[in-house]
Design a protein around this motif. Structure first.
Motif, short mmCIF file in Angstrom:
data_model
loop_
_atom_site.label_atom_id
_atom_site.label_comp_id
_atom_site.label_asym_id
_atom_site.label_seq_id
_atom_site.Cartn_x
_atom_site.Cartn_y
_atom_site.Cartn_z
N LYS A 140 0.83 -1.21 0.00
CA LYS A 140 0.00 0.00 0.00
C LYS A 140 0.87 1.25 0.00
O LYS A 140 0.58 2.22 -0.70
N ALA A 141 1.96 1.20 0.79
CA ALA A 141 2.85 2.36 0.87
C ALA A 141 3.46 2.66 -0.50
O ALA A 141 3.50 3.81 -0.94
N LEU A 142 3.88 1.59 -1.18
CA LEU A 142 4.49 1.79 -2.50
C LEU A 142 3.46 2.32 -3.50
O LEU A 142 3.76 3.15 -4.34
N ASP A 143 2.22 1.80 -3.37
CA ASP A 143 1.16 2.28 -4.25
C ASP A 143 0.97 3.78 -4.08
O ASP A 143 0.79 4.52 -5.04
N GLU A 144 1.00 4.21 -2.81
CA GLU A 144 0.79 5.63 -2.55
C GLU A 144 1.88 6.46 -3.22
O GLU A 144 1.62 7.53 -3.75
N ILE A 145 3.09 5.93 -3.17
CA ILE A 145 4.21 6.70 -3.70
C ILE A 145 4.34 6.53 -5.21
O ILE A 145 4.36 7.49 -5.97
N VAL A 146 4.40 5.29 -5.63
CA VAL A 146 4.70 5.02 -7.03
C VAL A 146 3.54 5.38 -7.94
O VAL A 146 3.69 6.05 -8.96
N LEU B 467 9.89 4.85 6.21
CA LEU B 467 9.21 5.49 5.10
C LEU B 467 7.90 6.11 5.56
O LEU B 467 7.55 7.22 5.17
N GLY B 468 7.20 5.40 6.39
CA GLY B 468 5.93 5.93 6.87
C GLY B 468 5.23 4.94 7.76
O GLY B 468 5.74 3.85 8.02
N ILE B 469 4.07 5.35 8.25
CA ILE B 469 3.33 4.50 9.18
C ILE B 469 1.88 4.42 8.73
O ILE B 469 1.27 5.44 8.38
N PHE B 470 1.36 3.21 8.70
CA PHE B 470 -0.07 3.04 8.46
C PHE B 470 -0.79 3.07 9.79
O PHE B 470 -0.51 2.27 10.67
N ARG B 478 -13.54 2.86 6.55
CA ARG B 478 -12.50 3.77 6.10
C ARG B 478 -11.16 3.05 5.98
O ARG B 478 -10.82 2.25 6.86
N PRO B 479 -10.42 3.34 4.95
CA PRO B 479 -9.10 2.68 4.85
C PRO B 479 -8.13 3.26 5.87
O PRO B 479 -8.34 4.35 6.40
N ASP B 480 -7.09 2.49 6.15
CA ASP B 480 -6.06 2.99 7.07
C ASP B 480 -5.37 4.19 6.44
O ASP B 480 -5.19 4.25 5.23
N THR B 481 -4.97 5.13 7.29
CA THR B 481 -4.31 6.32 6.74
C THR B 481 -2.80 6.11 6.75
O THR B 481 -2.25 5.52 7.67
N PHE B 482 -2.16 6.62 5.72
CA PHE B 482 -0.72 6.49 5.60
C PHE B 482 -0.07 7.80 6.03
O PHE B 482 -0.31 8.84 5.42
N VAL B 483 0.69 7.73 7.08
CA VAL B 483 1.42 8.92 7.53
C VAL B 483 2.83 8.82 6.98
O VAL B 483 3.63 8.00 7.42
N SER B 494 -0.21 1.02 19.33
CA SER B 494 -0.31 -0.37 18.91
C SER B 494 -1.20 -0.44 17.68
O SER B 494 -2.01 0.45 17.43
N GLU B 495 -1.00 -1.49 16.90
CA GLU B 495 -1.72 -1.72 15.64
C GLU B 495 -1.16 -0.89 14.49
O GLU B 495 -1.58 -1.04 13.36
N ASP B 496 -0.22 0.03 14.78
CA ASP B 496 0.42 0.77 13.70
C ASP B 496 1.29 -0.17 12.88
O ASP B 496 1.80 -1.15 13.40
N MET B 497 1.41 0.14 11.60
CA MET B 497 2.29 -0.66 10.74
C MET B 497 3.42 0.25 10.27
O MET B 497 3.18 1.24 9.60
N LEU B 498 4.64 -0.11 10.63
CA LEU B 498 5.79 0.69 10.20
C LEU B 498 6.32 0.15 8.88
O LEU B 498 6.55 -1.05 8.75
N VAL B 499 6.49 1.01 7.91
CA VAL B 499 7.07 0.58 6.64
C VAL B 499 8.52 1.07 6.61
O VAL B 499 8.78 2.27 6.66
#
Lengths: 231, 515
Positions: A140-146, B467-470, B478-483, B494-499
């Protein structure tokens, strides 16, 4: 930069159509070329040139400028793409050619024939399928960026001569302040290789070094403005 | 209301009764049931002990307690098992209720005679089934007064087949090749009949001292045609020897025919047995992924999933491709994924979390997707297609993810047109060809990452790029937000996803420390 590229797209099959759609959506100027014995595509509101790829005159008539035009080979069949890559490479040694392939086998051949980059249809799809299963957040992160689902994007930035960053160390650039993440660099002194582990060495930036950065569009623009400033 | 009917309704409504009955059903008949294995082993041991006692008893005197064990314990177990099987075979109270409701509906008097007849007929069907007959015969040796019944102890050995899963499959072999086997048996009988009579005619009249009657002649014919040839009876006249020569040749032919039938049907059956084992192997797995279609894409996805240690199983309708997948070391079954059977066997309700429809045919993929979704809506279905219109239809049908190879290529082409170097960087990371990886780290509650700010975690020292956090959204819709690139004061919950991006060792190190 995104968009504003001139692209010559060969082939308008299922893959060609998707390429056309995505490329034009991104603001590129796309010319579609199909083989003369292809059936005319009906109901499409685009200009399609028909040529015989076996004739050099036909290809010359496209007036390809190898320095600005990107050449995309997206024919339905690998054999045709291979032939096209060979021919285009022979005619325009300095052109950037990208081709679609459908197996690692064809990818190897296309690369050998002279394609700068090859997109393996199934390999890419398989990778995406697997990663969306095993690493959903990454995908999902890559989708957002790419694929630019929002204002984030990845871009490359070359250091120009006499720019404020020419001759500076990497640690001196406040990426964090700009809200930008540095992913990789190309340090020309060390060759054309992409270096990801930049943090182990504090690289000295000179002319022609390339930074691969990710950030919000307006932040990237700010950094770019700063970069253009001459010392 | 009749008391009997009342009782039937009471049983129908009783949850406890159903639980008990289901338990015994699982224990006796359900191969997927976890504890059936123990019951089977127990029964095999009981049978083995009983057979051993019987064999020893032939020449030695066995102690009284062993005899008692054989007479009372083994018999009790067998009898109990026999009646339990009869009990779980069908529900009597349902027959009573059906009968009662039918009489109410048709306004007819409730007939006990008809009811009894129905119940008896129902249970009779069980009693006359082959396995029940074997069970019954296996109980008979317990009746000690008749010595001949002792032979039936061998039926106890037959009973063992019931408890070993792979052996039951072999019975089907005989069933499948019924026609061929009957033809062959007829031929055998025909040859024995002809040869036996011929020999009897040629040598029965005192020429051969060993042939006293027609039975001896038939016995000789069978021994000869089967190429066993004891030699206790052998022809003495030239005519008799000529008959021998003929049936020996015929016998060799028939025997090899017989062998080939058995071998070929076992070979056919082996595939099925193997697939049964595959299904059985997956019985303990959870969150399985099913790949439907082992074509170009299916192969690549299987390879990728294997690398990521995801448990998966491959279905393909083409036996050659299923075989190929099996040979590649994957769990594979040749089955039609558009049918519900295979998914039910695999446990669509419990064990499958993802289904990937990757055949090259859009319609087929849609068919599979709808099939899976109709069986269990919670399963995540990913379908491949190559047409925008079909993609819309698939989404309408409830497919969670639609993947279009052509679109992926289009996207990549677009990215390439934008930033070739960025494109290469991305490919290198995503393909994980070098040592640089992109990965995700889930913040579990109680983890060291929880309730810390970005500043407090030493990403840089650990050579990791965040890179960011979901951020998990509150509601499901609602979809998860990407910070992206979170600020230094961002508090990780908790429940955050670190990329994160980094070298493989750096990521391993980070995960070890924080996950």
């Amino acid at each position: 930069m995104y968009g504003k590229k001139n692209i010559v797209l060969f082939g308008y099959g299922t893959t060609g159509k998707q390429l056309y759609k995505k490329l034009t959506e991104a603001g590129n100027r796309v010319r579609v070329v199909v083989e003369s014995d292809d059936e005319m595509i009906e109901g499409e509101d685009i200009d399609i040139l028909k040529i015989n790829i076996k004739h050099n005159e036909d290809i010359f008539s496209l007036a390809i400028d190898p320095r600005c035009d990107l050449l995309y080979c997206g024919m339905g069949r690998t054999a045709k793409n291979l032939f096209l890559v060979l021919r285009l490479r022979a005619l325009y040694p300095e052109a950037t050619i990208l081709s679609i392939s459908n197996s690692p086998e064809s990818t190897r051949k296309l690369k050998y024939a002279g394609a700068n980059s090859v997109i393996d249809l199934y390999e890419a799809t398989a990778r995406r399928t697997v990663s969306s299963l095993t690493k959903p957040a990454v995908t999902k992160a890559l989708d957002e960026i790419v694929y630019r689902r929002n204002d984030l994007r990845m871009m490359e930035m070359a250091i120009e001569k006499y720019s404020v960053y020419d001759g500076k160390k990497l640690s001196e650039i406040p990426f964090r302040k700009f809200g930008i993440i540095l992913i990789a660099i190309i340090d020309k002194e060390l060759g054309d290789k992409l270096i990801f582990s930049y943090s182990t060495i504090d690289h000295m930036l000179d002319e022609d070094d390339v930074l691969v950065i990710v950030g919000k569009e307006k932040d990237l623009a700010k950094l770019q403005v700063k970069m253009l400033k001459k010392n | 209301m009749y008391k009997l009917v009342k009782t039937a309704y009471f049983i129908e409504g009783s949850g406890r009764y159903r639980v008990v009955k289901n338990f015994f059903y699982d224990l006796l008949e359900n191969n997927q049931y976890r504890y059936k294995k123990f019951f089977d082993i127990f029964m095999i041991l009981v049978i083995l002990s009983s057979v051993t006692i019987l064999v020893i008893d032939v020449r030695e005197h066995i102690p009284q307690w062993l005899d008692d064990y054989d007479l009372y314990f083994v018999t009790t177990v067998f009898v109990a098992e026999y009646f339990l099987r009869m009990w779980v075979y069908s529900d009597i109270h349902k027959i009573i209720i059906d009968e009662y409701e039918e009489s109410l509906f048709l306004n007819k008097p409730f007939s006990y005679a008809k009811l009894t007849w129905n119940i008896l007929r129902n249970k009779w069907r069980y009693v006359t089934s082959i396995s029940a007959l074997i069970d019954l015969i296996a109980i008979l040796p317990s009746y000690r007064s008749l010595r001949i019944l002792r032979v039936f102890v061998l039926f106890r050995a037959f009973k063992m087949l019931r408890y070993t899963r792979s052996l039951t499959g072999f019975f089907f072999v005989l069933k499948n090749k019924k026609f061929e086997l009957i033809t062959l048996a007829t031929l055998f009988l025909f040859f024995i009949f002809i040869a036996g009579i011929m020999l009897y005619v040629f040598e029965g009249d005192n020429d051969n001292p060993n042939i006293h009657n027609l039975f001896d002649a038939f016995y000789w014919a069978l021994v000869t045609i089967s190429t066993v040839g004891y030699g206790d009876i052998s022809p003495v006249t030239p005519e008799g020897r000529a008959v021998s020569m003929l049936i020996i040749v015929a016998g060799v032919g028939l025997l090899s025919f017989f062998t080939s039938i058995i071998v070929s049907s076992f070979a056919e059956r082996l595939d099925v047995l193997r697939e049964d084992r595959v299904i059985h192997e997956t019985a303990k797995k959870k969150n399985m992924t099913v790949i439907c279609g082992y074509g170009v894409l299916g192969k690549l996805v299987a390879k990728g999933l294997k690398k990521e240690n995801v448990e998966f199983i491959i279905l393909d309708i083409n036996p050659a491709l299923a075989e190929e997948a099996h040979n590649a070391g994957y769990r594979a079954i040749c089955a039609d994924a558009t049918k519900s059977t295979i998914f039910e066997d695999l446990g669509i309700h419990k064990r499958i979390s993802n289904v990937l429809c990757l055949t090259s045919d859009d319609i087929q993929n849609a068919f599979i997707a709808v099939n899976v979704k109709s069986l269990n809506e919670k399963v995540t279905v990913t379908a491949r297609c190559s047409d925008d219109e079909v993609a819309k239809n698939l989404e309408f049908a409830g497919v969670d993810k639609v993947i279009m190879p052509e679109e992926v290529a289009g996207m990549m082409g677009m990215v390439y047109a934008g930033e070739p170097v960025a494109f290469d960087a991305l490919l290198a990371i995503v393909e994980a060809k070098g040592k640089t990886l992109i990965d995700e780290v889930k913040v579990l509650s109680g983890s060291q990452l929880q309730d810390k700010t970005i500043d407090e975690i030493e990403f840089e020292q650990m050579r990791i790029i965040l890179l960011g956090i979901f951020k998990k959204s509150d509601s499901k819709d609602r979809p998860d937000t990407f910070v992206f690139n979170p600020a230094v004061e961002y508090m990780i919950c908790s429940e955050d996803m670190l990329v994160i991006i980094g070298y493989d060792i750096a990521i391993a190190n980070f995960k070890k420390r924080y996950q």
